[in-house]
Design a protein around this motif. Sequence first.
Motif, PDB file in Angstrom:
ATOM      1  N   LEU A 161       0.919 -27.672 -21.974  1.00 58.48           N
ATOM      2  CA  LEU A 161       0.681 -29.202 -22.626  1.00 58.48           C
ATOM      3  C   LEU A 161      -0.194 -28.862 -24.099  1.00 58.48           C
ATOM      4  CD1 LEU A 161       0.185 -32.215 -22.957  1.00 58.48           C
ATOM      5  CD2 LEU A 161      -2.240 -31.400 -21.389  1.00 58.48           C
ATOM      6  N   MET A 162       0.048 -29.801 -24.900  1.00 59.70           N
ATOM      7  CA  MET A 162      -0.316 -29.239 -26.324  1.00 59.70           C
ATOM      8  C   MET A 162      -1.443 -30.069 -26.606  1.00 59.70           C
ATOM      9  SD  MET A 162       2.183 -29.774 -29.771  1.00 59.70           S
ATOM     10  CE  MET A 162       3.201 -29.544 -29.153  1.00 59.70           C
ATOM     11  N   ILE A 163      -2.899 -29.578 -26.646  1.00 66.49           N
ATOM     12  CA  ILE A 163      -3.832 -30.409 -26.272  1.00 66.49           C
ATOM     13  C   ILE A 163      -4.216 -30.412 -28.187  1.00 66.49           C
ATOM     14  CG2 ILE A 163      -4.869 -29.323 -24.517  1.00 66.49           C
ATOM     15  CD1 ILE A 163      -6.427 -27.585 -25.890  1.00 66.49           C
ATOM     16  N   GLU A 164      -4.680 -31.244 -28.343  1.00 70.75           N
ATOM     17  CA  GLU A 164      -5.299 -32.208 -29.918  1.00 70.75           C
ATOM     18  C   GLU A 164      -5.507 -31.054 -30.819  1.00 70.75           C
ATOM     19  OE1 GLU A 164      -5.225 -34.363 -32.544  1.00 70.75           O
ATOM     20  OE2 GLU A 164      -4.161 -35.313 -30.641  1.00 70.75           O
ATOM     21  N   PRO A 165      -6.252 -29.694 -30.158  1.00 70.17           N
ATOM     22  CA  PRO A 165      -6.304 -28.971 -31.480  1.00 70.17           C
ATOM     23  C   PRO A 165      -5.861 -28.270 -31.977  1.00 70.17           C
ATOM     24  CG  PRO A 165      -8.187 -28.760 -29.816  1.00 70.17           C
ATOM     25  CD  PRO A 165      -7.305 -29.666 -29.307  1.00 70.17           C
ATOM     26  N   MET A 166      -4.983 -27.531 -30.888  1.00 66.77           N
ATOM     27  CA  MET A 166      -2.986 -27.103 -30.605  1.00 66.77           C
ATOM     28  C   MET A 166      -1.839 -27.843 -32.028  1.00 66.77           C
ATOM     29  SD  MET A 166      -2.319 -25.421 -27.049  1.00 66.77           S
ATOM     30  CE  MET A 166      -0.552 -25.003 -27.429  1.00 66.77           C
ATOM     31  N   TYR A 167      -2.048 -29.174 -31.568  1.00 71.10           N
ATOM     32  CA  TYR A 167      -1.331 -30.023 -32.225  1.00 71.10           C
ATOM     33  C   TYR A 167      -1.814 -30.521 -33.357  1.00 71.10           C
ATOM     34  CZ  TYR A 167       0.952 -34.768 -33.433  1.00 71.10           C
ATOM     35  OH  TYR A 167       1.961 -35.642 -33.899  1.00 71.10           O
ATOM     36  N   GLN A 168      -3.017 -30.706 -33.540  1.00 69.43           N
ATOM     37  CA  GLN A 168      -3.156 -30.463 -35.368  1.00 69.43           C
ATOM     38  C   GLN A 168      -2.943 -29.405 -36.058  1.00 69.43           C
ATOM     39  OE1 GLN A 168      -4.588 -33.640 -36.863  1.00 69.43           O
ATOM     40  NE2 GLN A 168      -3.958 -34.724 -34.769  1.00 69.43           N
TER      41      GLN A 168
ATOM     42  N   HIS B 225      10.918 -23.779 -29.305  1.00 68.61           N
ATOM     43  CA  HIS B 225       9.878 -24.319 -27.703  1.00 68.61           C
ATOM     44  C   HIS B 225       8.954 -24.681 -28.021  1.00 68.61           C
ATOM     45  CE1 HIS B 225      10.934 -19.309 -27.660  1.00 68.61           C
ATOM     46  NE2 HIS B 225      12.093 -19.771 -26.892  1.00 68.61           N
ATOM     47  N   ILE B 226       9.072 -25.508 -29.112  1.00 69.60           N
ATOM     48  CA  ILE B 226       8.130 -26.855 -29.292  1.00 69.60           C
ATOM     49  C   ILE B 226       8.448 -28.032 -29.104  1.00 69.60           C
ATOM     50  CG2 ILE B 226       6.040 -27.252 -31.858  1.00 69.60           C
ATOM     51  CD1 ILE B 226       5.559 -24.471 -32.046  1.00 69.60           C
ATOM     52  N   ASP B 227       7.962 -28.719 -28.740  1.00 75.42           N
ATOM     53  CA  ASP B 227       8.300 -30.160 -28.609  1.00 75.42           C
ATOM     54  C   ASP B 227       6.965 -30.974 -29.421  1.00 75.42           C
ATOM     55  OD1 ASP B 227       9.223 -32.605 -28.049  1.00 75.42           O
ATOM     56  OD2 ASP B 227      10.090 -31.767 -26.850  1.00 75.42           O
ATOM     57  N   MET B 228       7.271 -31.942 -30.581  1.00 70.47           N
ATOM     58  CA  MET B 228       6.153 -31.959 -31.149  1.00 70.47           C
ATOM     59  C   MET B 228       5.532 -33.391 -30.885  1.00 70.47           C
ATOM     60  SD  MET B 228       4.312 -30.109 -32.938  1.00 70.47           S
ATOM     61  CE  MET B 228       2.942 -30.898 -34.088  1.00 70.47           C
ATOM     62  N   GLU B 229       7.154 -33.707 -30.231  1.00 72.32           N
ATOM     63  CA  GLU B 229       7.177 -35.481 -29.713  1.00 72.32           C
ATOM     64  C   GLU B 229       6.035 -35.763 -28.463  1.00 72.32           C
ATOM     65  OE1 GLU B 229      10.661 -39.152 -29.378  1.00 72.32           O
ATOM     66  OE2 GLU B 229      10.797 -37.590 -30.592  1.00 72.32           O
ATOM     67  N   LYS B 230       6.679 -34.656 -27.304  1.00 72.53           N
ATOM     68  CA  LYS B 230       6.621 -35.183 -26.033  1.00 72.53           C
ATOM     69  C   LYS B 230       5.070 -33.600 -25.973  1.00 72.53           C
ATOM     70  CE  LYS B 230      11.173 -34.561 -23.963  1.00 72.53           C
ATOM     71  NZ  LYS B 230      12.165 -34.660 -22.977  1.00 72.53           N
ATOM     72  N   ARG B 231       5.033 -32.829 -26.752  1.00 72.75           N
ATOM     73  CA  ARG B 231       3.375 -32.874 -27.512  1.00 72.75           C
ATOM     74  C   ARG B 231       3.851 -31.009 -26.023  1.00 72.75           C
ATOM     75  NH1 ARG B 231      -2.225 -35.434 -29.432  1.00 72.75           N
ATOM     76  NH2 ARG B 231      -0.962 -36.472 -30.929  1.00 72.75           N
ATOM     77  N   LEU B 232       4.825 -30.461 -26.248  1.00 67.71           N
ATOM     78  CA  LEU B 232       5.159 -30.080 -24.878  1.00 67.71           C
ATOM     79  C   LEU B 232       4.975 -28.186 -25.541  1.00 67.71           C
ATOM     80  CD1 LEU B 232       7.069 -30.777 -21.899  1.00 67.71           C
ATOM     81  CD2 LEU B 232       4.346 -30.355 -21.747  1.00 67.71           C
ATOM     82  N   VAL B 233       4.677 -26.867 -25.489  1.00 66.89           N
ATOM     83  CA  VAL B 233       4.967 -25.918 -25.943  1.00 66.89           C
ATOM     84  C   VAL B 233       5.980 -25.227 -24.397  1.00 66.89           C
ATOM     85  CG1 VAL B 233       4.496 -23.271 -26.728  1.00 66.89           C
ATOM     86  CG2 VAL B 233       3.638 -25.619 -27.581  1.00 66.89           C
ATOM     87  N   SER B 234       7.331 -25.002 -24.774  1.00 66.93           N
ATOM     88  CA  SER B 234       8.064 -24.090 -23.579  1.00 66.93           C
ATOM     89  C   SER B 234       7.897 -22.676 -23.889  1.00 66.93           C
ATOM     90  CB  SER B 234       9.306 -24.525 -23.387  1.00 66.93           C
ATOM     91  OG  SER B 234       8.861 -26.036 -23.019  1.00 66.93           O
ATOM     92  N   ILE B 235       7.046 -21.857 -22.807  1.00 66.69           N
ATOM     93  CA  ILE B 235       7.226 -20.844 -23.178  1.00 66.69           C
ATOM     94  C   ILE B 235       7.768 -18.829 -22.399  1.00 66.69           C
ATOM     95  CG2 ILE B 235       5.580 -18.262 -23.288  1.00 66.69           C
ATOM     96  CD1 ILE B 235       4.200 -20.730 -25.185  1.00 66.69           C
ATOM     97  N   PRO B 236       9.115 -18.533 -23.190  1.00 69.30           N
ATOM     98  CA  PRO B 236       9.356 -17.882 -22.287  1.00 69.30           C
ATOM     99  C   PRO B 236       8.924 -16.322 -21.413  1.00 69.30           C
ATOM    100  CG  PRO B 236      10.751 -17.923 -24.434  1.00 69.30           C
ATOM    101  CD  PRO B 236       9.284 -18.366 -24.302  1.00 69.30           C
ATOM    102  N   THR B 237       9.053 -16.404 -20.087  1.00 72.71           N
ATOM    103  CA  THR B 237       8.670 -15.596 -18.606  1.00 72.71           C
ATOM    104  C   THR B 237       9.139 -14.752 -19.737  1.00 72.71           C
ATOM    105  OG1 THR B 237       9.483 -16.053 -17.531  1.00 72.71           O
ATOM    106  CG2 THR B 237       7.586 -17.624 -17.973  1.00 72.71           C
TER     107      THR B 237
END
Length: 438
Positions: free
Chosen positions: A311-318, A290-302
């Motif tokens: 959106l994967m903001i900087e603290p999440m990305y690090q 569910h995690i795309d480090m390149e696009k900085r996106l986390v896709s959550i199943p609902t």
Amino acid sequence: MKGLHKKFTNEYVEEYVNRPRIELVNYFSKPKLYISTKRKNGKEVATIEKGKRWYVFYYFRNPATGKMGNRPFKIYRKLNSLNSIKERKKVGKMMCDIMYDMLKGGYSPYDEDLKNLTGIKGEDSTKNIMTVRLAFEHGLEHKKGSLKLGSYKGYYNYVTLFLAWCDDMGLDKLDILELEQSHIIDYLNYLRRDPPSGRGLKPTSVANTKRHLGAIMAKLYEDKIVPKNFFPDIKTKKGKPEKNQPFTKAEVKIIRDHCMEHEPVLYDFLRFIFYSFLRNQEIVRIQVKHIDMEKRLVSIPTKADTMSHILMIEPMYQFLLTKKLHKCKKNDLLFTPSGKPGAWNSSEKGRVAYFSKRFLAIKEHFGFDANKTTYSFRHNAAVDLFQSFVASGQSENEAIGNLMNITRHKSEDALRNYLRDIGAVVPEDWSSSYNMNF
């Protein structure tokens, strides 16, 4: 199998098959095979496990009342002695075909001459009364296919507690047709009463109980086992839900310092709540895929089987960089007790409970208010961002608009109400506007 076929096609059956029925309309329903199932890999599959009984069933109009029966007539025969799904389906289909020919030929399950021959039992058989226990177990089993595993477990718990009470009250063996609205009201009152004469549940929990049991009763009504679902007629008191409140800045610092030293796994979990605005149950669903480090996106199943993109903001990305996700399997869960992505043999509810329990120990240790939970960190993040936006010169409307994209509220009104509830939006001092002193 040959013996079974012979039993159904002997001279008595042939006599009924060959007897013409003048009126066939609505005398009976077409026999069907009930296949017992279990959930495997998120899907319902046929099973022949012990206790999972298969049978052929149909409904027949009662000749005395002229009404279609509420309970199905069931045929088991030797069906559950067969040791493969393929065999059971083959024989079950054969039984359905033979039973259908018998019904079209004039057979009636109310005919005592044939009842002993076929072993068919239905609503007129005192040996096969559909009891309260059997009815609710039937409703739960037949509703299982339309529920997710977590939802099914919820229904299972509500039904189990209700049947335990019925057992104590001597109602579990009562004919389901004799179960009355007053019995359910007694049960709901029992849930409201304080221990030891009750369970001391809050109005919201009592209402949830009524809703789940009512859904089972609706299924029984749909299956023509009961003539009415009386649950909607029962009124329950609506309770005011206690809303979570944000922590103070001092409390946040205490929690952060404590977790960094003693609970590093929980610390990562709480930081993820703070920066992502995700709920506990959403976070425990996250897998590496569910995690795309390149696009900085986390896709959550609902819950609705859709995906929500964060959106994967900087603290999440690090933080995610430290997990070395490229070395993990796609189905590995992001959060596990070890602090590393991997497998975790626990249900979603169990995973949520794991982190909640660890946080509860911290909350009790420091004596924080009961209405402050892990969910409160979302509130802290919302308050902090809103006040920061306003302090930077944005109008309230602009700050609301920017925050909507982050919190994922569906409307500005919903977000405004949310901010008011958590104390982010408060009016300025209006004392100078008074024209009189008091």
